[in-house]
Design an enzyme around this catalytic site. Structure first.
Site, PDB file in Angstrom:
ATOM      1  N   TYR A  50       0.854  -1.187   0.000  1.00 60.24           N
ATOM      2  CA  TYR A  50       0.000   0.000   0.000  1.00 60.24           C
ATOM      3  C   TYR A  50       0.895   1.244   0.000  1.00 60.24           C
ATOM      4  O   TYR A  50       1.579   1.535   0.965  1.00 60.24           O
ATOM      5  CB  TYR A  50      -0.938   0.040   1.210  1.00 60.24           C
ATOM      6  CG  TYR A  50      -1.907  -1.119   1.327  1.00 60.24           C
ATOM      7  CD1 TYR A  50      -2.240  -1.918   0.234  1.00 60.24           C
ATOM      8  CD2 TYR A  50      -2.512  -1.414   2.547  1.00 60.24           C
ATOM      9  CE1 TYR A  50      -3.132  -2.973   0.362  1.00 60.24           C
ATOM     10  CE2 TYR A  50      -3.415  -2.460   2.680  1.00 60.24           C
ATOM     11  CZ  TYR A  50      -3.708  -3.244   1.589  1.00 60.24           C
ATOM     12  OH  TYR A  50      -4.595  -4.284   1.718  1.00 60.24           O
ATOM     13  N   LEU A  68     -17.600  -2.980   3.317  1.00 60.11           N
ATOM     14  CA  LEU A  68     -18.642  -2.052   2.856  1.00 60.11           C
ATOM     15  C   LEU A  68     -18.751  -2.116   1.329  1.00 60.11           C
ATOM     16  O   LEU A  68     -19.264  -1.184   0.696  1.00 60.11           O
ATOM     17  CB  LEU A  68     -18.305  -0.621   3.291  1.00 60.11           C
ATOM     18  CG  LEU A  68     -18.161  -0.417   4.798  1.00 60.11           C
ATOM     19  CD1 LEU A  68     -17.569   0.960   5.114  1.00 60.11           C
ATOM     20  CD2 LEU A  68     -19.525  -0.573   5.481  1.00 60.11           C
TER      21      LEU A  68
HETATM   22  N1  NAP Z   1      -6.151  -8.372   1.541  1.00 59.18           N
HETATM   23  C1  NAP Z   1      -6.522  -7.703   0.480  1.00 59.18           C
HETATM   24  O1  NAP Z   1      -6.237  -8.084  -0.644  1.00 59.18           O
HETATM   25  C2  NAP Z   1      -7.310  -6.426   0.649  1.00 59.18           C
HETATM   26  C3  NAP Z   1      -7.994  -5.878  -0.446  1.00 59.18           C
HETATM   27  C4  NAP Z   1      -8.730  -4.708  -0.238  1.00 59.18           C
HETATM   28  C5  NAP Z   1      -8.772  -4.121   1.015  1.00 59.18           C
HETATM   29  N2  NAP Z   1      -8.076  -4.670   2.058  1.00 59.18           N
HETATM   30  C6  NAP Z   1      -8.118  -4.084   3.414  1.00 59.18           C
HETATM   31  O2  NAP Z   1      -9.479  -3.860   3.786  1.00 59.18           O
HETATM   32  C7  NAP Z   1      -9.667  -2.513   4.155  1.00 59.18           C
HETATM   33  C8  NAP Z   1     -11.052  -2.021   3.765  1.00 59.18           C
HETATM   34  O3  NAP Z   1     -11.334  -2.322   2.411  1.00 59.18           O
HETATM   35  P1  NAP Z   1     -11.766  -1.265   1.295  1.00 59.18           P
HETATM   36  O4  NAP Z   1     -11.177   0.074   1.560  1.00 59.18           O
HETATM   37  O5  NAP Z   1     -11.512  -1.950   0.008  1.00 59.18           O
HETATM   38  O6  NAP Z   1     -13.331  -1.215   1.414  1.00 59.18           O
HETATM   39  P2  NAP Z   1     -14.472  -0.796   2.450  1.00 59.18           P
HETATM   40  O7  NAP Z   1     -13.937  -0.649   3.807  1.00 59.18           O
HETATM   41  O8  NAP Z   1     -15.558  -1.738   2.158  1.00 59.18           O
HETATM   42  O9  NAP Z   1     -14.909   0.635   1.891  1.00 59.18           O
HETATM   43  C9  NAP Z   1     -14.085   1.746   1.956  1.00 59.18           C
HETATM   44  C10 NAP Z   1     -14.719   2.841   1.105  1.00 59.18           C
HETATM   45  O10 NAP Z   1     -16.007   3.164   1.618  1.00 59.18           O
HETATM   46  C11 NAP Z   1     -16.093   4.529   1.946  1.00 59.18           C
HETATM   47  N3  NAP Z   1     -16.798   4.576   3.248  1.00 59.18           N
HETATM   48  C12 NAP Z   1     -16.364   4.097   4.445  1.00 59.18           C
HETATM   49  N4  NAP Z   1     -17.295   4.277   5.399  1.00 59.18           N
HETATM   50  C13 NAP Z   1     -18.350   4.882   4.801  1.00 59.18           C
HETATM   51  C14 NAP Z   1     -19.617   5.312   5.260  1.00 59.18           C
HETATM   52  N5  NAP Z   1     -19.977   5.155   6.526  1.00 59.18           N
HETATM   53  N6  NAP Z   1     -20.445   5.899   4.360  1.00 59.18           N
HETATM   54  C15 NAP Z   1     -20.090   6.060   3.079  1.00 59.18           C
HETATM   55  N7  NAP Z   1     -18.907   5.663   2.576  1.00 59.18           N
HETATM   56  C16 NAP Z   1     -18.040   5.072   3.434  1.00 59.18           C
HETATM   57  C17 NAP Z   1     -14.691   5.040   2.023  1.00 59.18           C
HETATM   58  O11 NAP Z   1     -14.621   6.359   1.519  1.00 59.18           O
HETATM   59  P3  NAP Z   1     -14.220   7.597   2.462  1.00 59.18           P
HETATM   60  O12 NAP Z   1     -12.791   7.458   2.741  1.00 59.18           O
HETATM   61  O13 NAP Z   1     -14.551   8.759   1.584  1.00 59.18           O
HETATM   62  O14 NAP Z   1     -15.095   7.488   3.679  1.00 59.18           O
HETATM   63  C18 NAP Z   1     -13.914   4.100   1.086  1.00 59.18           C
HETATM   64  O15 NAP Z   1     -13.873   4.568  -0.228  1.00 59.18           O
HETATM   65  C19 NAP Z   1      -8.521  -1.774   3.453  1.00 59.18           C
HETATM   66  O16 NAP Z   1      -8.216  -0.562   4.094  1.00 59.18           O
HETATM   67  C20 NAP Z   1      -7.405  -2.764   3.527  1.00 59.18           C
HETATM   68  O17 NAP Z   1      -6.754  -2.632   4.788  1.00 59.18           O
HETATM   69  C21 NAP Z   1      -7.374  -5.825   1.880  1.00 59.18           C
END
Ligand code: NAP
Length: 329
Positions: free
Chosen positions: A57, A206
């Site tokens: 990252y 999410l």
């Molecule tokens: N192991 C892997 O391959 C892998 C892959 C993907 C992710 N990950 C991990 O999982 C974590 C989370 O995954 P993710 O970022 O893909 O997806 P997520 O947590 O499902 O969604 C994050 C997105 O949702 C928005 N968001 C968050 N809370 C919100 C709310 N209450 N209302 C509206 N929008 C909201 C955020 O935007 P804003 O910032 O604008 O709020 C961001 O763009 C990552 O940070 C990472 O550590 C791991």
């Protein structure tokens, strides 16, 4: 906040973790180190003790931000990071590499950037088809013996790989995608995790933001946002999948909660060994998301959600073809 256990070796974390990736990588946001440090500190103040990052990252900067943020309270939090890539001379990601020497070098870099002498949970980010999983597990086992790592994890590994790895070094947690719009883990994966006593950390809980209702077919993503390349995020797929968002919105209204809270509460209600790691760049959304721990879904609620979900057909693959080949193997 409620605590949950991952695996069988005493790894205890807050029921909701914090995914750091999107602070400055992959989601179109580019918080400064100072802003990221503040937000991570706010999460800790609110009871979050589980922080997720990865070497890739940034690359590298996300770990630096986390290391800086948690320095004042390092002993009271669990840091999870991931290895499994190689990088070119400019420091850009250059494909998978889980060879033992690469893992060892990655661990040294992560320890330095995280300003710590031990990685609490060290995941292989993607299974490397060129390196037997026994060699990967054996290398992490050595790092554990040397005191540089406490627990072993895998991400997006398939069931046979999990079994083989677990036989060499017990796996504390699997981190893979799981949410209201990606439920494939229920078929094969979750029963095996339960059997082996391995915890589950759903990423993108999410739906990368979609399940919250904040994204529609008209939403324009920043050019740096990796959602631009995801078939499920084409504007056609987003339009087709709005019916799911509408459904979650209705459930949220009935439960006096928000859609994001329903998406997280639903995951928390599946098993006591599940710990989702939502990410956000915004304090008010952090508060909203953590509020999910107060939303109780009864078995009748879960049943009606199950019935409603079975009527929704989700459009679009969750990864483009070249990345799809790297998951579940
Ligand atoms: N192991 C892997 O391959 C892998 C892959 C993907 C992710 N990950 C991990 O999982 C974590 C989370 O995954 P993710 O970022 O893909 O997806 P997520 O947590 O499902 O969604 C994050 C997105 O949702 C928005 N968001 C968050 N809370 C919100 C709310 N209450 N209302 C509206 N929008 C909201 C955020 O935007 P804003 O910032 O604008 O709020 C961001 O763009 C990552 O940070 C990472 O550590 C791991």
């Amino acid at each position: 906040m409620e605590k949950r256990k991952l695996g069988q070796n005493g790894l205890e974390v807050s029921a909701l973790g914090f995914g750091c990736m999107g602070l400055n990588y992959g989601r179109g946001s580019d918080l400064s180190q100072e802003e990221a440090v503040q937000l991570i500190g706010a999460a800790f103040d609110r009871g979050v003790t589980f922080f997720d990052t990865a070497e890739v990252y940034g690359p590298f900067t996300n770990e630096e931000f986390l290391g800086e943020a948690i320095a004042p309270f390092r002993g009271r939090v669990v840091i999870a990071t991931k290895f499994g890539y190689q990088f070119d001379e400019q420091g850009r990601e250059a494909g998978l590499n889980s060879r033992p020497e690469q893992i060892r070098a990655a661990a040294e870099g992560s320890l330095r950037r995280l300003k710590t002498d031990v990685i609490d949970l060290y995941y292989q980010h993607r299974v490397d088809p060129n390196v037997p999983i026994e060699d990967v597990a054996g290398t992490v086992k050595d790092l554990i013996r040397e005191g540089k790592v406490l627990h072993f994890g895998l991400s997006e590994a398939g069931v046979p790989t999990i079994r083989r790895a677990h036989a060499v070094q017990p796996v504390a947690a699997l981190q893979s995608e799981y949410s209201l719009w990606w439920r494939e883990p229920e078929a094969e994966l979750l029963p095996v995790l339960e059997e082996l006593g391995i915890g589950f950390v759903p990423f993108s809980p999410l739906g990368k933001g979609f399940l919250t209702g904040a994204i529609n077919a008209q939403t324009q993503f920043d050019p740096s946002d990796r959602r631009n390349g995801i078939p499920r995020f084409s504007s056609e797929a987003r339009a087709a999948n709005q019916s799911l968002v509408t459904l979650i919105g209705q459930i949220a209204q009935e439960k006096n909660a928000t859609p994001a809270q329903i998406a997280l509460a639903w995951l928390l209600a599946q098993h006591p060994w599940i710990v989702p790691i939502p990410g956000t760049t915004k304090l008010h959304r952090l508060d909203e998301n953590l509020g999910a721990t107060d939303v109780e879904l009864s078995s009748a609620d879960l049943k009606s959600i199950q019935i409603a979900l079975s009527e929704v057909v989700i459009q679009g693959d969750r990864y483009p073809a070249h990345l799809q080949r790297q998951v579940n193997r």
